[in-house]
Design an enzyme around this catalytic site. Structure first.
Site, PDB file in Angstrom:
ATOM      1  N   CYS A 118      -4.224  13.145 -14.401  1.00  0.00           N
ATOM      2  CA  CYS A 118      -4.171  14.488 -13.802  1.00  0.00           C
ATOM      3  C   CYS A 118      -3.448  15.499 -14.697  1.00  0.00           C
ATOM      4  O   CYS A 118      -3.539  16.703 -14.468  1.00  0.00           O
ATOM      5  CB  CYS A 118      -3.526  14.435 -12.431  1.00  0.00           C
ATOM      6  SG  CYS A 118      -4.420  13.357 -11.304  1.00  0.00           S
ATOM      7  N   HIS A 242      -1.476  21.439 -10.590  1.00  0.00           N
ATOM      8  CA  HIS A 242      -2.442  20.384 -10.273  1.00  0.00           C
ATOM      9  C   HIS A 242      -2.550  20.272  -8.753  1.00  0.00           C
ATOM     10  O   HIS A 242      -1.541  20.250  -8.049  1.00  0.00           O
ATOM     11  CB  HIS A 242      -1.956  19.066 -10.888  1.00  0.00           C
ATOM     12  CG  HIS A 242      -2.716  17.889 -10.397  1.00  0.00           C
ATOM     13  ND1 HIS A 242      -4.096  17.847 -10.383  1.00  0.00           N
ATOM     14  CD2 HIS A 242      -2.308  16.700  -9.864  1.00  0.00           C
ATOM     15  CE1 HIS A 242      -4.487  16.697  -9.877  1.00  0.00           C
ATOM     16  NE2 HIS A 242      -3.429  15.988  -9.557  1.00  0.00           N
ATOM     17  N   ASN A 272      -8.470  16.523  -4.636  1.00  0.00           N
ATOM     18  CA  ASN A 272      -7.839  16.333  -5.947  1.00  0.00           C
ATOM     19  C   ASN A 272      -8.920  15.889  -6.938  1.00  0.00           C
ATOM     20  O   ASN A 272      -9.456  14.790  -6.812  1.00  0.00           O
ATOM     21  CB  ASN A 272      -6.744  15.268  -5.802  1.00  0.00           C
ATOM     22  CG  ASN A 272      -6.057  14.940  -7.111  1.00  0.00           C
ATOM     23  OD1 ASN A 272      -6.522  15.298  -8.183  1.00  0.00           O
ATOM     24  ND2 ASN A 272      -4.947  14.226  -7.024  1.00  0.00           N
TER      25      ASN A 272
HETATM   26  O1  UT7 Z   1      -2.862  13.395  -8.802  1.00  0.00           O
HETATM   27  C1  UT7 Z   1      -1.902  12.549  -8.265  1.00  0.00           C
HETATM   28  C2  UT7 Z   1      -2.612  11.680  -7.270  1.00  0.00           C
HETATM   29  N1  UT7 Z   1      -1.851  11.210  -6.191  1.00  0.00           N
HETATM   30  C3  UT7 Z   1      -1.208  11.997  -5.302  1.00  0.00           C
HETATM   31  O2  UT7 Z   1      -1.139  13.178  -5.405  1.00  0.00           O
HETATM   32  C4  UT7 Z   1      -0.595  11.326  -4.114  1.00  0.00           C
HETATM   33  C5  UT7 Z   1       0.744  11.899  -3.740  1.00  0.00           C
HETATM   34  N2  UT7 Z   1       1.098  11.385  -2.449  1.00  0.00           N
HETATM   35  C6  UT7 Z   1       0.631  11.938  -1.322  1.00  0.00           C
HETATM   36  O3  UT7 Z   1      -0.065  12.925  -1.369  1.00  0.00           O
HETATM   37  C7  UT7 Z   1       1.064  11.353  -0.008  1.00  0.00           C
HETATM   38  O4  UT7 Z   1       2.038  10.357  -0.228  1.00  0.00           O
HETATM   39  C8  UT7 Z   1      -0.134  10.734   0.786  1.00  0.00           C
HETATM   40  C9  UT7 Z   1      -1.047  11.842   1.267  1.00  0.00           C
HETATM   41  C10 UT7 Z   1      -0.909   9.770  -0.078  1.00  0.00           C
HETATM   42  C11 UT7 Z   1       0.394   9.998   2.011  1.00  0.00           C
HETATM   43  O5  UT7 Z   1       1.152  10.884   2.824  1.00  0.00           O
HETATM   44  P1  UT7 Z   1       2.599  10.453   3.347  1.00  0.00           P
HETATM   45  O6  UT7 Z   1       3.066  11.555   4.199  1.00  0.00           O
HETATM   46  O7  UT7 Z   1       3.416  10.067   2.141  1.00  0.00           O
HETATM   47  O8  UT7 Z   1       2.259   9.204   4.238  1.00  0.00           O
HETATM   48  P2  UT7 Z   1       2.758   7.699   4.112  1.00  0.00           P
HETATM   49  O9  UT7 Z   1       2.137   7.005   2.952  1.00  0.00           O
HETATM   50  O10 UT7 Z   1       4.232   7.657   4.249  1.00  0.00           O
HETATM   51  O11 UT7 Z   1       2.128   7.078   5.427  1.00  0.00           O
HETATM   52  C12 UT7 Z   1       2.481   7.556   6.735  1.00  0.00           C
HETATM   53  C13 UT7 Z   1       1.576   6.858   7.738  1.00  0.00           C
HETATM   54  C14 UT7 Z   1       1.484   5.360   7.550  1.00  0.00           C
HETATM   55  O12 UT7 Z   1       1.399   4.765   8.823  1.00  0.00           O
HETATM   56  P3  UT7 Z   1       2.696   4.120   9.536  1.00  0.00           P
HETATM   57  O13 UT7 Z   1       3.174   3.065   8.613  1.00  0.00           O
HETATM   58  O14 UT7 Z   1       3.664   5.261   9.697  1.00  0.00           O
HETATM   59  O15 UT7 Z   1       2.144   3.619  10.815  1.00  0.00           O
HETATM   60  C15 UT7 Z   1       0.177   5.182   6.829  1.00  0.00           C
HETATM   61  O16 UT7 Z   1      -0.403   3.901   7.039  1.00  0.00           O
HETATM   62  O17 UT7 Z   1       0.247   7.365   7.618  1.00  0.00           O
HETATM   63  C16 UT7 Z   1      -0.655   6.259   7.461  1.00  0.00           C
HETATM   64  N3  UT7 Z   1      -1.770   6.692   6.647  1.00  0.00           N
HETATM   65  C17 UT7 Z   1      -2.866   7.270   7.162  1.00  0.00           C
HETATM   66  N4  UT7 Z   1      -3.209   7.577   8.410  1.00  0.00           N
HETATM   67  C18 UT7 Z   1      -4.391   8.177   8.615  1.00  0.00           C
HETATM   68  C19 UT7 Z   1      -1.911   6.630   5.291  1.00  0.00           C
HETATM   69  N5  UT7 Z   1      -3.080   7.162   4.919  1.00  0.00           N
HETATM   70  C20 UT7 Z   1      -3.689   7.563   6.059  1.00  0.00           C
HETATM   71  C21 UT7 Z   1      -4.924   8.201   6.319  1.00  0.00           C
HETATM   72  N6  UT7 Z   1      -5.224   8.500   7.604  1.00  0.00           N
HETATM   73  N7  UT7 Z   1      -5.786   8.542   5.344  1.00  0.00           N
END
Ligand code: UT7
Length: 316
Positions: A118, A242, A272
């Site tokens: 990225c 980005h 993204n």
């Molecule tokens: O170019 C660089 C590429 N990568 C990135 O930019 C990623 C950067 N990270 C992020 O954008 C965020 O960390 C994410 C969007 C990937 C995740 O958001 P978050 O607020 O950090 O969520 P989390 O991983 O802490 O997960 C919170 C909850 C979890 O459930 P529990 O354990 O609280 O029950 C996940 O299992 O959300 C759940 N979860 C989802 N739920 C519905 C994770 N992905 C999803 C989903 N839909 N797609």
């Protein structure tokens, strides 16, 4: 401010972008994945993305964006003396995607790929600017293109909801007398396994780690570059980060006390698109007349590696 920039003039004289026509909304994803439109849009800012056909390769996306940028710069492919393609989803191991772009455009220029995920477009722009400043090249086509749909695990809701396909391009030209460009590139000592994909995929990601890195590094690189160039917010027409997650940008903006309208965001529409995200956003900002000739823009990339790069450049 002008004097703080390198005296060898390098400017962007044309921008262009292309996304495929096949639209994939959050609701479409929620039909086959344990997710929801609400979760995706609230946690990321993404509402939809575009996905390329199986037969459409990264080089095809790149050629469309490049043709647009060349047209706007009023140059033909024969005028280009170097082509650099930032991508982590090349068509083949070899020849490079840049060589395929060169062939499809009908150019004889040297061409090579650059892989920095990225951050790839900012890395490519930085190197290309320095090559222009050295006097070796005058008209460089710099492209960011990625087709992440081919390395996705469509059953993995952690990653499948984030990415889209697309390409963006700029024509970079020497312009004696114009402001020049300035860049800072860097990487973390650790974190190579935080966001990773084998050549044929699928991607795996520690989302929270990448999120925290994004917030910290965005704040740090913007602070550094503004300090080194003695740039005030008023000197900068637009910051183009980005497009990884709108919350990453909001957190960094908040920490720096920079209003969100100083940042250009289009993640809602495209998701993204990795190396393509900054040049797509730049081209859209030009198209929407948010920026114009003479404006100073700051481009800030970060992602897998963990790598980062920031570029200050003037539009010609
Ligand atoms: O170019 C660089 C590429 N990568 C990135 O930019 C990623 C950067 N990270 C992020 O954008 C965020 O960390 C994410 C969007 C990937 C995740 O958001 P978050 O607020 O950090 O969520 P989390 O991983 O802490 O997960 C919170 C909850 C979890 O459930 P529990 O354990 O609280 O029950 C996940 O299992 O959300 C759940 N979860 C989802 N739920 C519905 C994770 N992905 C999803 C989903 N839909 N797609």
């Amino acid at each position: 401010m002008q004097s703080a920039l390198n005296p060898n003039g390098v400017t962007i004289t044309g921008t262009g972008f292309y996304v495929p026509t096949s639209l994939l909304t959050n609701l479409d994803l929620a039909a086959s994945l344990d997710t929801s439109d609400e979760w995706i849009s609230q946690r990321t800012g993404i509402r939809q993305r575009y996905i390329a056909e199986t037969s459409t390769e990264t080089s095809d996306l790149a050629v469309m964006a490049a043709t647009d940028a060349l047209h706007r710069a009023q140059l033909s492919p024969e005028d280009v003396d170097l082509i650099v393609v930032a991508t982590s989803t090349p068509d083949y191991a070899f020849p490079s995607t840049a060589m395929l772009v060169k062939q499809k455009l009908g150019s004889r220029a040297p061409a090579f790929d650059l892989s920095a995920a990225c951050s790839g477009f900012v890395y490519a722009l930085s190197i290309s600017s320095d090559l222009i400043k050295s006097g070796a090249y005058h008209n460089v086509l710099v492209i960011g293109a990625d087709k992440f749909s081919k390395i996705m695990d469509w059953q993995d809701r952690n990653t499948a909801v984030l990415f889209g396909d697309g390409a963006g391009a700029v024509v970079l030209q020497s312009r004696p007398g114009a402001s020049s460009s300035f860049s800072l590139l860097g990487s973390e000592e650790r974190g190579a396994d935080t966001l990773i994909s084998p050549v044929t995929g699928p991607i795996t990601m520690h989302g929270r780690e990448v999120f925290k890195f994004g917030v910290r590094i965005l704040e740090s690189m913007l602070t550094k570059v503004m300090g080194e160039l003695e740039l005030s917010l008023e000197d900068i027409a637009l910051i183009i980060p980005h497009q990884a997650n709108v919350r990453i940008i909001e957190h960094a903006a908040d920490k720096m006390n920079i209003p969100m309208d100083k940042f250009f965001m289009n993640i809602e529409t495209y998701g993204n698109t990795s190396a393509a995200s900054i040049p797509i956003a730049l081209a859209e900002a030009v198209e929407q007349q948010r920026i114009q000739a003479g404006d100073i823009v700051v481009l800030a990339g970060f992602g897998a590696g963990l790598a980062w790069g920031v570029q200050v450049i003037q539009l010609g």
